[in-house]
Design a protein around this motif. Sequence first.
Motif, short mmCIF file in Angstrom:
data_model
loop_
_atom_site.label_atom_id
_atom_site.label_comp_id
_atom_site.label_asym_id
_atom_site.label_seq_id
_atom_site.Cartn_x
_atom_site.Cartn_y
_atom_site.Cartn_z
N LYS A 69 0.84 -1.21 0.00
CA LYS A 69 0.00 0.00 0.00
C LYS A 69 0.88 1.26 0.00
O LYS A 69 0.62 2.21 -0.75
CB LYS A 69 -0.92 0.00 1.22
CG LYS A 69 -1.86 1.21 1.28
CD LYS A 69 -2.62 1.28 2.60
CE LYS A 69 -3.66 0.20 2.68
NZ LYS A 69 -4.48 0.33 3.91
N ARG A 123 2.57 1.70 -3.51
CA ARG A 123 1.63 2.01 -4.59
C ARG A 123 1.06 3.41 -4.47
O ARG A 123 0.98 4.16 -5.44
CB ARG A 123 0.50 0.97 -4.61
CG ARG A 123 -0.54 1.20 -5.69
CD ARG A 123 -1.16 -0.07 -6.12
NE ARG A 123 -0.19 -0.91 -6.82
CZ ARG A 123 0.12 -0.79 -8.13
NH1 ARG A 123 -0.48 0.12 -8.87
NH2 ARG A 123 1.00 -1.57 -8.70
N LEU A 124 0.67 3.79 -3.26
CA LEU A 124 0.11 5.13 -3.07
C LEU A 124 1.17 6.20 -3.31
O LEU A 124 0.87 7.27 -3.85
CB LEU A 124 -0.48 5.27 -1.66
CG LEU A 124 -1.74 4.43 -1.38
CD1 LEU A 124 -2.22 4.63 0.06
CD2 LEU A 124 -2.86 4.78 -2.36
N LEU A 160 -0.51 9.59 -3.84
CA LEU A 160 -1.70 9.58 -2.97
C LEU A 160 -1.36 9.13 -1.55
O LEU A 160 -2.17 8.50 -0.88
CB LEU A 160 -2.76 8.63 -3.57
CG LEU A 160 -3.36 9.07 -4.91
CD1 LEU A 160 -4.26 7.95 -5.46
CD2 LEU A 160 -4.16 10.36 -4.74
N SER A 161 -0.16 9.46 -1.11
CA SER A 161 0.21 9.05 0.25
C SER A 161 -0.70 9.67 1.29
O SER A 161 -0.99 9.07 2.33
CB SER A 161 1.67 9.43 0.54
OG SER A 161 2.54 8.71 -0.31
N PRO A 183 -4.17 11.13 0.65
CA PRO A 183 -5.27 11.49 -0.24
C PRO A 183 -6.31 12.37 0.45
O PRO A 183 -6.50 12.31 1.66
CB PRO A 183 -5.86 10.14 -0.64
CG PRO A 183 -5.50 9.23 0.47
CD PRO A 183 -4.18 9.69 0.97
N ARG A 189 -6.90 6.33 2.38
CA ARG A 189 -5.77 5.55 1.83
C ARG A 189 -6.27 4.17 1.38
O ARG A 189 -5.86 3.67 0.33
CB ARG A 189 -4.67 5.41 2.89
CG ARG A 189 -3.80 6.66 3.02
CD ARG A 189 -2.87 6.56 4.23
NE ARG A 189 -2.03 5.38 4.21
CZ ARG A 189 -0.86 5.29 3.55
NH1 ARG A 189 -0.42 6.34 2.88
NH2 ARG A 189 -0.14 4.18 3.58
N CYS A 220 -8.32 4.48 -1.92
CA CYS A 220 -7.45 4.71 -3.07
C CYS A 220 -6.61 3.48 -3.40
O CYS A 220 -6.37 3.16 -4.57
CB CYS A 220 -6.54 5.91 -2.79
SG CYS A 220 -7.44 7.48 -2.69
N TYR A 221 -6.17 2.77 -2.40
CA TYR A 221 -5.37 1.56 -2.61
C TYR A 221 -6.17 0.47 -3.31
O TYR A 221 -5.71 -0.17 -4.25
CB TYR A 221 -4.85 1.07 -1.26
CG TYR A 221 -4.06 -0.22 -1.33
CD1 TYR A 221 -2.92 -0.32 -2.14
CD2 TYR A 221 -4.47 -1.33 -0.60
CE1 TYR A 221 -2.20 -1.50 -2.19
CE2 TYR A 221 -3.75 -2.52 -0.65
CZ TYR A 221 -2.62 -2.60 -1.45
OH TYR A 221 -1.91 -3.76 -1.51
#
Length: 468
Positions: free
Chosen positions: A384, A387-388, A393-394, A396, A446, A449-450
């Motif tokens: 996670k 990818r974020l 998007l750490s 978001p 998070r 989004c993940y």
Amino acid sequence: MSIIVFIGPTLSLEAARAELDAIYLPPVSQGDVYRACAKRPSAIAIIDGYFERVPAVWHKEILFAMAQGIHVFGSSSMGALRAAELSAFGMEGVGAIFEGYRDGLIEDDDEVAVVHGPADSGFRAGSEAMVNLRRTFDAAAAAGVITAATRDALTAIAKSLYYPDRAYPVILDAASRHGVPQGELASLRDFLPKGRVNQKRDDAIALLRHLRARAEAGFSLKTVSYRFEVTEFWCRAEQAAGEMVAAERPSAGDPSPYETVALDGILDELRLDAAAYGRAKRGAMLRYLALQEAERRGLTVDNAALERTSDAFRRERRLYEPDDVKAWMRRFSVGWGELTRLLRDEALIGWVEKATDEVAQGHVRDHLSVSGEYAELLSRARDKQQRLAELGLSNPAFSDAGMGEGDLIRWYFERCLGAPVPPDPAGALRSAGFADADEFKRVALREVCYRRAAPGDRAASASAPERR
């Protein structure tokens, strides 16, 4: 408010019910008082009890009951014996037989012992209690039917007999062979139909009337001056005692609305799943230690705390309507009194959990390693994070997830937990471990989004995190 009465040959159920509205159970034996405590009655009364071939009611389970705030009374038979033995600890005795034991006028257990039939016979007595024989011979002497010397001779003959053999015809026949004057024996035979004294019955009725008066005045919570010690032996006895559950197939003539299911039987079922058995043992240990810590800190539960705990308890189990609560209670064989005790324990455990939260955090890593969950959680957290970060998007915002705050809360409960949004979502989120709304928002956004970003097989593993 409820009263549980253990009764057998001393007084018929019909006569007892005419005196007091109560739950009537068969003669008490070892474990019965402990099991009755789970029903949280206001009072427990012991009239009759088993002995000899069945383990007799244990003193310690009576001490346990009183330490739980339950009043315990005794009279007539086994109840009189135990009340005399435990009066210094708060067990209350009623009647002349109790007073006789308490004051040392009578000492032997066999003074109240009788043989009796099974439940379907109404526990019909097959012999006469020594205390009744003494009272009857005293009454006959006081009435001038027999002399004091004959009274003493009859009493000695009765006492010399084994308790199942004590009956008026047997005693009078023996007295005749021992040279007691025939004229007095004949007068006594005429006296018995109306002059016979049943002290056990009289004391039982006195107890029930005393309980009725106390119930009308209202029982306060019983307080004791001793500290109940939970020993290893007590824990084994608890395990052996099991619990009282509503009888599914009451037997004819049996006054008990309950049947006993030994805890060993339940543990046998649990042992078939070794992992479940281990979790249950560890959970039970944590409950025990938490309650011990609450006691050590002197924590108490007021009505407001009890209400908050009740709301959270019902919310977590989706018991939104009164009928839902009643159904849950039936399923788990829990009475109102036991539910109250359970909620008080939950409130105390919750406080201890908060008080030890920081310390416990330091042991989460070890717990996850031992339970085998750590590797999977580590893998997912790493994936996670990477990818974020790749997507920028750490941290978001709602706009990144395309949903507002209300949508996010609904998504969490319905998609993540598979439950409807509770009436108090903020309280439920706190119970789930989120310190505040900002923390929930960060974690949930998070996750949204993940899940959306996780492709292929990775999406499958990422799409349904289970609540642990």
